[in-house]
Structure formats: structure tokens, C-alpha cells
Design an enzyme around this catalytic site. Structure first.
Site, PDB file in Angstrom:
ATOM      1  N   ARG A 194       0.845  -1.206   0.000  1.00  0.00           N
ATOM      2  CA  ARG A 194       0.000   0.000   0.000  1.00  0.00           C
ATOM      3  C   ARG A 194       0.879   1.254   0.000  1.00  0.00           C
ATOM      4  O   ARG A 194       0.642   2.192  -0.754  1.00  0.00           O
ATOM      5  CB  ARG A 194      -0.893   0.018   1.241  1.00  0.00           C
ATOM      6  CG  ARG A 194      -1.842  -1.156   1.332  1.00  0.00           C
ATOM      7  CD  ARG A 194      -2.738  -1.014   2.564  1.00  0.00           C
ATOM      8  NE  ARG A 194      -3.618  -2.167   2.723  1.00  0.00           N
ATOM      9  CZ  ARG A 194      -4.755  -2.345   2.054  1.00  0.00           C
ATOM     10  NH1 ARG A 194      -5.159  -1.431   1.204  1.00  0.00           N
ATOM     11  NH2 ARG A 194      -5.496  -3.419   2.258  1.00  0.00           N
ATOM     12  N   GLN A 219      -5.381  -1.231   5.748  1.00  0.00           N
ATOM     13  CA  GLN A 219      -5.420   0.124   5.171  1.00  0.00           C
ATOM     14  C   GLN A 219      -4.961   1.126   6.225  1.00  0.00           C
ATOM     15  O   GLN A 219      -5.414   1.062   7.365  1.00  0.00           O
ATOM     16  CB  GLN A 219      -6.857   0.489   4.782  1.00  0.00           C
ATOM     17  CG  GLN A 219      -7.176   0.268   3.333  1.00  0.00           C
ATOM     18  CD  GLN A 219      -8.661   0.481   3.033  1.00  0.00           C
ATOM     19  OE1 GLN A 219      -9.364   1.179   3.759  1.00  0.00           O
ATOM     20  NE2 GLN A 219      -9.110  -0.147   1.973  1.00  0.00           N
ATOM     21  N   SER A 253       9.867   4.999  14.711  1.00  0.00           N
ATOM     22  CA  SER A 253      10.930   5.243  13.723  1.00  0.00           C
ATOM     23  C   SER A 253      10.414   5.782  12.391  1.00  0.00           C
ATOM     24  O   SER A 253      11.043   6.682  11.813  1.00  0.00           O
ATOM     25  CB  SER A 253      11.748   3.970  13.514  1.00  0.00           C
ATOM     26  OG  SER A 253      12.416   3.652  14.711  1.00  0.00           O
ATOM     27  N   LYS A 307      17.985  -8.061  16.108  1.00  0.00           N
ATOM     28  CA  LYS A 307      19.319  -7.434  16.111  1.00  0.00           C
ATOM     29  C   LYS A 307      20.443  -8.471  15.984  1.00  0.00           C
ATOM     30  O   LYS A 307      21.454  -8.213  15.344  1.00  0.00           O
ATOM     31  CB  LYS A 307      19.510  -6.605  17.383  1.00  0.00           C
ATOM     32  CG  LYS A 307      18.629  -5.363  17.408  1.00  0.00           C
ATOM     33  CD  LYS A 307      18.918  -4.500  18.623  1.00  0.00           C
ATOM     34  CE  LYS A 307      17.900  -3.382  18.718  1.00  0.00           C
ATOM     35  NZ  LYS A 307      18.155  -2.460  19.812  1.00  0.00           N
ATOM     36  N   ASP A 347      22.816   2.182  18.981  1.00  0.00           N
ATOM     37  CA  ASP A 347      22.222   2.313  20.323  1.00  0.00           C
ATOM     38  C   ASP A 347      23.261   2.832  21.320  1.00  0.00           C
ATOM     39  O   ASP A 347      22.994   3.751  22.105  1.00  0.00           O
ATOM     40  CB  ASP A 347      21.698   0.954  20.819  1.00  0.00           C
ATOM     41  CG  ASP A 347      20.400   0.559  20.132  1.00  0.00           C
ATOM     42  OD1 ASP A 347      19.657   1.458  19.699  1.00  0.00           O
ATOM     43  OD2 ASP A 347      20.129  -0.649  20.032  1.00  0.00           O
ATOM     44  N   GLY A 378      19.296  -5.979  27.079  1.00  0.00           N
ATOM     45  CA  GLY A 378      19.815  -5.556  25.785  1.00  0.00           C
ATOM     46  C   GLY A 378      20.314  -4.117  25.781  1.00  0.00           C
ATOM     47  O   GLY A 378      21.403  -3.841  25.262  1.00  0.00           O
ATOM     48  N   GLN A 490      20.232   7.772  18.450  1.00  0.00           N
ATOM     49  CA  GLN A 490      20.499   6.550  17.683  1.00  0.00           C
ATOM     50  C   GLN A 490      19.894   6.662  16.276  1.00  0.00           C
ATOM     51  O   GLN A 490      20.480   6.213  15.300  1.00  0.00           O
ATOM     52  CB  GLN A 490      20.065   5.277  18.425  1.00  0.00           C
ATOM     53  CG  GLN A 490      18.573   5.116  18.771  1.00  0.00           C
ATOM     54  CD  GLN A 490      17.718   4.657  17.608  1.00  0.00           C
ATOM     55  OE1 GLN A 490      18.214   3.952  16.730  1.00  0.00           O
ATOM     56  NE2 GLN A 490      16.465   5.048  17.584  1.00  0.00           N
TER      57      GLN A 490
HETATM   58  P1  NAP Z   1      15.489  -6.253  28.535  1.00  0.00           P
HETATM   59  O1  NAP Z   1      16.574  -6.824  27.705  1.00  0.00           O
HETATM   60  O2  NAP Z   1      14.253  -7.027  28.746  1.00  0.00           O
HETATM   61  O3  NAP Z   1      16.118  -5.966  30.009  1.00  0.00           O
HETATM   62  C1  NAP Z   1      15.317  -5.479  31.045  1.00  0.00           C
HETATM   63  C2  NAP Z   1      16.203  -5.130  32.233  1.00  0.00           C
HETATM   64  O4  NAP Z   1      15.355  -4.541  33.240  1.00  0.00           O
HETATM   65  C3  NAP Z   1      16.874  -6.340  32.888  1.00  0.00           C
HETATM   66  O5  NAP Z   1      18.098  -5.922  33.440  1.00  0.00           O
HETATM   67  C4  NAP Z   1      15.865  -6.710  33.980  1.00  0.00           C
HETATM   68  O6  NAP Z   1      16.435  -7.400  35.063  1.00  0.00           O
HETATM   69  C5  NAP Z   1      15.444  -5.331  34.441  1.00  0.00           C
HETATM   70  N1  NAP Z   1      14.124  -5.336  35.077  1.00  0.00           N
HETATM   71  C6  NAP Z   1      12.930  -5.438  34.449  1.00  0.00           C
HETATM   72  N2  NAP Z   1      11.937  -5.390  35.354  1.00  0.00           N
HETATM   73  C7  NAP Z   1      12.536  -5.274  36.574  1.00  0.00           C
HETATM   74  C8  NAP Z   1      12.036  -5.172  37.904  1.00  0.00           C
HETATM   75  N3  NAP Z   1      10.733  -5.178  38.170  1.00  0.00           N
HETATM   76  N4  NAP Z   1      12.926  -5.037  38.910  1.00  0.00           N
HETATM   77  C9  NAP Z   1      14.252  -5.013  38.664  1.00  0.00           C
HETATM   78  N5  NAP Z   1      14.781  -5.109  37.426  1.00  0.00           N
HETATM   79  C10 NAP Z   1      13.926  -5.239  36.399  1.00  0.00           C
HETATM   80  O7  NAP Z   1      15.040  -4.833  28.021  1.00  0.00           O
HETATM   81  P2  NAP Z   1      15.924  -3.734  27.251  1.00  0.00           P
HETATM   82  O8  NAP Z   1      15.714  -3.844  25.816  1.00  0.00           O
HETATM   83  O9  NAP Z   1      17.311  -3.781  27.797  1.00  0.00           O
HETATM   84  O10 NAP Z   1      15.199  -2.398  27.710  1.00  0.00           O
HETATM   85  C11 NAP Z   1      15.403  -1.855  29.007  1.00  0.00           C
HETATM   86  C12 NAP Z   1      14.929  -0.425  29.057  1.00  0.00           C
HETATM   87  O11 NAP Z   1      15.666   0.360  28.152  1.00  0.00           O
HETATM   88  C13 NAP Z   1      13.465  -0.252  28.648  1.00  0.00           C
HETATM   89  O12 NAP Z   1      12.846   0.597  29.561  1.00  0.00           O
HETATM   90  C14 NAP Z   1      13.509   0.409  27.307  1.00  0.00           C
HETATM   91  O13 NAP Z   1      12.435   1.306  27.114  1.00  0.00           O
HETATM   92  C15 NAP Z   1      14.806   1.174  27.401  1.00  0.00           C
HETATM   93  N6  NAP Z   1      15.383   1.411  26.083  1.00  0.00           N
HETATM   94  C16 NAP Z   1      15.484   2.691  25.667  1.00  0.00           C
HETATM   95  C17 NAP Z   1      16.019   2.972  24.428  1.00  0.00           C
HETATM   96  C18 NAP Z   1      16.114   4.399  23.988  1.00  0.00           C
HETATM   97  O14 NAP Z   1      16.455   4.643  22.825  1.00  0.00           O
HETATM   98  N7  NAP Z   1      15.865   5.353  24.864  1.00  0.00           N
HETATM   99  C19 NAP Z   1      16.473   1.941  23.617  1.00  0.00           C
HETATM  100  C20 NAP Z   1      16.375   0.627  24.074  1.00  0.00           C
HETATM  101  C21 NAP Z   1      15.822   0.385  25.319  1.00  0.00           C
HETATM  102  P3  NAP Z   1      16.592  -8.998  35.042  1.00  0.00           P
HETATM  103  O15 NAP Z   1      17.857  -9.283  34.265  1.00  0.00           O
HETATM  104  O16 NAP Z   1      16.686  -9.361  36.457  1.00  0.00           O
HETATM  105  O17 NAP Z   1      15.377  -9.526  34.384  1.00  0.00           O
END
Ligand code: NAP
Length: 518
Positions: A194, A219, A253, A307, A347, A378, A490
Site C-alpha cells: 500500500r 489500510q 521510527s 538485532k 544504540d 539488551g 540513535q
Molecule cells: P530487557 O533486555 O528485557 O532488560 C530489562 C532489564 O530490566 C533487565 O536488566 C531486567 O532485570 C530489568 N528489570 C525489568 N523489570 C525489573 C524489575 N521489576 N525489577 C528489577 N529489574 C527489572 O530490556 P531492554 O531492551 O534492555 O530495555 C530496558 C529499558 O531500556 C526499557 O525501559 C527500554 O524502554 C529502554 N530502552 C530505551 C532505548 C532508547 O532509545 N531510549 C532503547 C532501548 C531500550 P533482570 O535481568 O533481572 O530480568
């Protein structure tokens, strides 16, 4: 010219008039009068609609059968009789190939309707074939058949796409069919058929008047087509960029990159690319796109869960891979150039730029600076890699201790128990957990009493823009960096890689803020 056609489905006169005027206001090239929805309107009412001020000039009359997505149970004769009656108000009409082939009598009546259409030049009869289950096995046979029929001026084929790669056959048809063609894949996986129909010279594409007024799955609204997806700027040479992910519908994006292209006058469009979460689907899409140079794919953003697939793909293609992207194990940016493929991770760069811009320093000034990174997922991985690369003194704190220990070992930094947050000499705190994110906006990853005014506090969470952590940090005088800055940076790094021009960061940030405030 590819027509942007808006379906009209309101069964009441006043609503239909309002819809027609709104379609004209949004710049529709034509409207499709869906007689199956609007059958209760009388001929006098259609005449009044046609004569009203401010309604689009080109009408396509469609008495769609229930078998092919219509809402009308009338038999073929009734549908075609209505077509004959209302033909003088339209310049085009659409009849299903199946209906056309049903009998000589039907064909004769359709020809009568066509002869009564308004105007005497240009295409008049659209023959169409729809399949809501998937790609019909005889798709090409149907196209061939319609192309053979001398009565048929425009071929229309539509099916429900299961995978984005099914779109490419339709692009081939748009480019090569011997007659004007509308070739669409329904559903989110077919969205690019589309959005890019104009680039490939289709006869038309359909856009709804508003969300909830779609006449077929997938759509988008005419406003989105025009303002978000740069419909009017598309031409045969327009470069294609997109974001690969699953899910992808809510990605910001496309808005941010298309606004940047628009601002800088770049002949490019950026679209969402929904790709099933396997390496095979990822490669399949890129193979289809890259073996068609005219498709114009010049770059992709890559997000969850692809990724790692992007890195694997880059390795297999012998790409120039940024060393830190290799170490992070994730690529979020691909640039397809005439001399090969570049694979990057913007990132970490986005995060570092957000920090250094706020502090007013260069990356090398971070050497030896004590930084606490909260989280080991991540986002944390990319940020830890970037900070360690600059020589910062990084300590990772994470709920799941093993993850923190493993990450620290990989990048040569330290992991500490989560409840210690944070070392007394910490100068920079980075929240890379999802704590504080909407809807749990009252949560914070760090108690306020652990903050000190000489700290810089960076929260990667961008929804809300001001998290509780940032609010409390700001209240005691810390410098703060929000997640929007990282997100914009980024994307800006991607834009600069793709276009070799400075990114319009202010515009990009404004677009993100507008989206978040909706
Ligand atoms: P992810 O891979 O799922 O990792 C999540 C992280 O948060 C892990 O370290 C996890 O701990 C921790 N966590 C989640 N819930 C928790 C809780 N209730 N108590 C304690 N720790 C907790 O996610 P990600 O992709 O890294 O994203 C993480 C954050 O980064 C998100 O908020 C996302 O919005 C932000 N982010 C921002 C951007 C940007 O451009 N601004 C880009 C990417 C991501 P465990 O290892 O113990 O599970």
C-alpha cells in the site's frame, strides 16, 4: 500517476457527504463508492452527493460481492442493475472477475453500465479478484486472464499476506503488468504494497478516511499516507528505508525518519517492515529486496527480535561490521551501498552522545569516571559496551545477579549486588532497566536518598519522558538525560550514516515528543 483512493462506506446521506468532503480535504485523488455499504441511498441522493461542493471529482463505483469482502447479499443481477442505474455519477466501476465470468448476460449488463459512465476518456472498467485467506494458487493466471480481456482496463488483485516477502510478487506485477494494475496485500504483513504503490507505478492504492473506516485489513489513513509516509514525495527513484521488527506497528521510527527526510529534502521513504521472528524470514525478506535493485532498499533499522539476526546476516554477507557491534553481538543499523554493506550499532552511540552532550564533554573524557549501570538486558549491554570502550569505570547492578556478572566479565568491568546501588563515588547513573516505565510510573530503580547533586542521571526509559528517577534527580540539582535523547541520537546516527548529511535533531526530537504526548 498512482491514484490515492479513499473508500466511502457511510450508509447515511449526511455522513456520506461529510466523508466525501473530508476525502477531498485530505487530497484524495478518487473515492470508491462502496455500493454494498451505501445501497440504501436513493439515486436522487447520489445525484445530490455528486453535485455537492467540495467533493472529489473521480468516483469509482463498486458493488462488492460478499464472496470478495463486500457486505451485500444481493445477487449478481441486482448488483449489476444498481451499477447501471448509478453509472452516470462515476467515471470508473469495479466488478469481480468471478462475477464477470459468471454469464454472458452479466457481461452484457456490465458493458451497459460501463457505457453509461461519466466521461469518455481514460480507463473505465476495473476487474478485480480478492482472496481473504491468502495468496491464491492461481494468482498469476487470474492476472493473465484479466490482461487478456479487452473489456478490462484496470486489473486489481488483492490477497491477505501471511509474510512480508509475499509483497514482492505484487511489486513485480506493478512494474511489469501489461495493463494498469492495483496489486495489494492485505494485513500488516502486506502494508508496504500500500505504502509504496506510487513508487512502483500502480494504478492506485486505497487509504481509509479515518481509523475505524477501513474497507479492508491493513489500510492506513489518508492522513498517514500523506504526512507520515510521504506519499506525494514518492517517485520511481525514491530510496526505501525501513524498520525491521516484530511487532512493529507502534514504532516511532517511521515518523522520526520520514520527518528527517522531509526536512532535509532527501528523496527517500521509511516504512515499517514486519518480519516473523526467525533468521530465515529475516534473510528471505532481504534476499527478495536486494535481488531487485529497482526496489531501492538503501538501509534498515533493526529492532527486537532481529538485532542478532542482523549481525549474523552481516557476517554472512562479508559486511563491514563496526567492531563494537560485533562485541555487543547486535546490529541495529544496516546500510546497503553500491560498494557493500555496512552494519552498525547506533544504540550505544546514541546513549554516549546523550550523556556527553548533557555533560558537555567528549567521549574520551569519560575515561576513569565511575558509572553505575542499573540493568543487564539488551539496552544495558550496548551502554556498558560503549562506556567500557571509552574507559569509564563501570559497575553493573541487576536484579538477576548472574546476568550482571556475565555482562561485567565480557566487557571487563564490575558487577555488584543489586541492593548496594550505588557506589559512593559514582558520578553517572544510567537506568537501563524498565523500572519506571508506563504504566508503573511511580516506581524508581534507585531510592532518592542514594542520589547526590553532583551526579548525572540518565534514564533510558522514554515513556514517560520524565520518570520518577529523573524527577527526583532534578529536584536535588542533578544533571539529567532522558530516554528521548538516546532514542533521537540513535536515529540521528542512522540518518547520518545513510545520507552523509547532518541529522535535523531538533525536528526528530519534536516528532518523538509529539508522538509520546498523544
Ligand atoms: P530487557 O533486555 O528485557 O532488560 C530489562 C532489564 O530490566 C533487565 O536488566 C531486567 O532485570 C530489568 N528489570 C525489568 N523489570 C525489573 C524489575 N521489576 N525489577 C528489577 N529489574 C527489572 O530490556 P531492554 O531492551 O534492555 O530495555 C530496558 C529499558 O531500556 C526499557 O525501559 C527500554 O524502554 C529502554 N530502552 C530505551 C532505548 C532508547 O532509545 N531510549 C532503547 C532501548 C531500550 P533482570 O535481568 O533481572 O530480568
Amino acid at each position: 500517476m498512482t491514484r490515492l483512493i479513499v473508500p466511502m462506506t457511510s450508509p447515511e446521506f449526511d455522513d456520506a457527504l461529510d466523508d466525501l468532503r473530508r476525502a477531498a480535504h485530505f487530497g484524495a485523488d478518487a473515492v470508491e463508492i462502496r455500493l454494498d455499504h451505501m445501497n440504501d441511498l436513493s439515486e436522487e441522493q447520489f445525484r445530490a452527493l455528486r453535485a455537492a461542493d467540495g467533493v472529489p471529482a473521480t468516483w469509482l463505483l463498486t458493488p462488492r460481492s460478499r464472496d470478495e469482502g463486500g457486505v451485500w447479499d444481493a445477487d449478481d443481477m441486482n448488483r449489476v442493475s444498481r451499477l447501471i442505474e448509478l453509472a452516470p455519477y462515476a467515471s470508473l466501476c469495479d466488478v469481480e472477475l468471478a462475477t464477470w465470468e459468471r454469464s454472458a448476460n452479466i457481461r452484457q449488463k456490465v458493458r451497459l453500465a460501463v457505457s453509461r459512465l461519466d466521461g469518455d476518456a481514460g480507463p473505465r472498467l476495473v476487474l478485480s479478484a480478492h482472496d481473504f485467506r491468502g495468496r491464491p494458487a492461481d494468482l498469476l493466471r487470474r492476472v493473465e486472464r484479466m490482461c487478456e480481456l479487452t473489456d478490462c482496463d484496470v486489473v486489481k488483485v488483492v490477497f491477505f499476506a501471511r509474510h512480508i516477502s509475499e509483497s514482492f510478487e505484487l511489486f513485480d506485477l506493478m512494474r511489469q503488468a501489461p495493463k494498469p494494475i492495483i496489486a495489494l496485500a492485505m494485513g500488516e504483513a502486506g502494508l508496504i504494497t500500500r505504502l509504496l504503490a506510487r513508487k512502483f507505478g500502480a494504478f492506485g492504492t486505497f487509504a481509509s478516511l479515518a481509523t475505524g473506516k477501513e474497507s479492508a485489513p491493513g489500510q492506513v489513513t489518508i492522513a498517514e499516507m500523506k504526512s507520515l509516509y510521504r506519499w506525494d514525495a514518492q517517485g520511481p527513484d525514491t530510496a526505501v528505508y525501513g524498520v525491521i521488527g516484530h511487532p512493529i506497528a507502534h514504532s516511532m521510527s517511521p515518523a522520526i525518519h520520514n520527518a528527517a527526510f522531509e526536512t532535509c529534502g532527501v528523496d527517500a521513504v521509511y516504512v515499517p517492515l514486519l518480519i516473523e521472528p526467525t533468521y530465515e524470514h529475516f534473510v528471505d525478506f532481504l534476499r527478495h529486496a536486494l535481488e531487485r535493485p529497482w526496489f531501492g532498499l538503501r538501509g534498515c533499522s533493526v529492532t527486537i527480535p532481529h538485532k542478532e539476526n542482523a549481525l549474523r546476516f552481516a557476517r554472512q554477507r562479508g559486511a563491514r561490521i563496526e567492531p563494537l557491534a560485533e562485541r555487543i553481538g547486535a546490529v541495529n543499523t544496516l546500510a546497503f551501498r553500491d560498494d557493500g554493506l555496512d552494519a552498525r550499532n547506533t544504540d550505544y552511540a546514541g546513549a554516549l552522545d546523550a550523556l556527553t552532550q548533557t555533560i558537555g564533554c567528549e567521549r574520551h573524557d569519560l575515561r576513569g569516571v565511575p558509572v553505575a549501570v542499573l540493568g543487564a538486558g539488551g539496552a544495558a549491554r550496548a551502554i556498558v559496551a560503549g562506556l567500557c570502550d571509552c574507559g569509564a569505570d563501570v559497575t553493573i547492578y541487576n536484579r538477576t545477579a548472574e546476568r550482571a556478572t556475565k555482562l561485567a566479565a565480557e566487557f571487563g568491568c564490575t558487577a555488584r549486588p543489586n541492593d548496594e546501588r550505588v557506589r559512593p563515588d559514582t558520578r553517572i547513573v544510567v537506568n537501563a532497566t524498565s523500572i519506571g516505565m508506563h504504566p508503573r510510573v511511580d516506581d524508581s530503580p534507585l531510592p532518592a536518598e542514594r542520589l547526590r547533586p553532583d551526579m548525572t542521571v540518565f534514564d533510558t526509559v522514554y515513556n514517560p519522558i520524565e520518570t520518577r528517577l529523573l524527577r527526583e534527580a532534578g529536584e536535588i540539582g542533578c544533571r539529567t538525560v532522558d530516554g528521548v535523547a538516546m532514542f533521537v541520537n540513535q536515529a540521528a546516527a542512522q540518518f547520518e550514516l545513510w545520507t552523509a548529511r547532518p541529522a535535523p535533531r531538533d525536528v526528530m526530537r519534536r516528532v518523538v515528543l509529539e508522538r509520546l504526548e498523544r
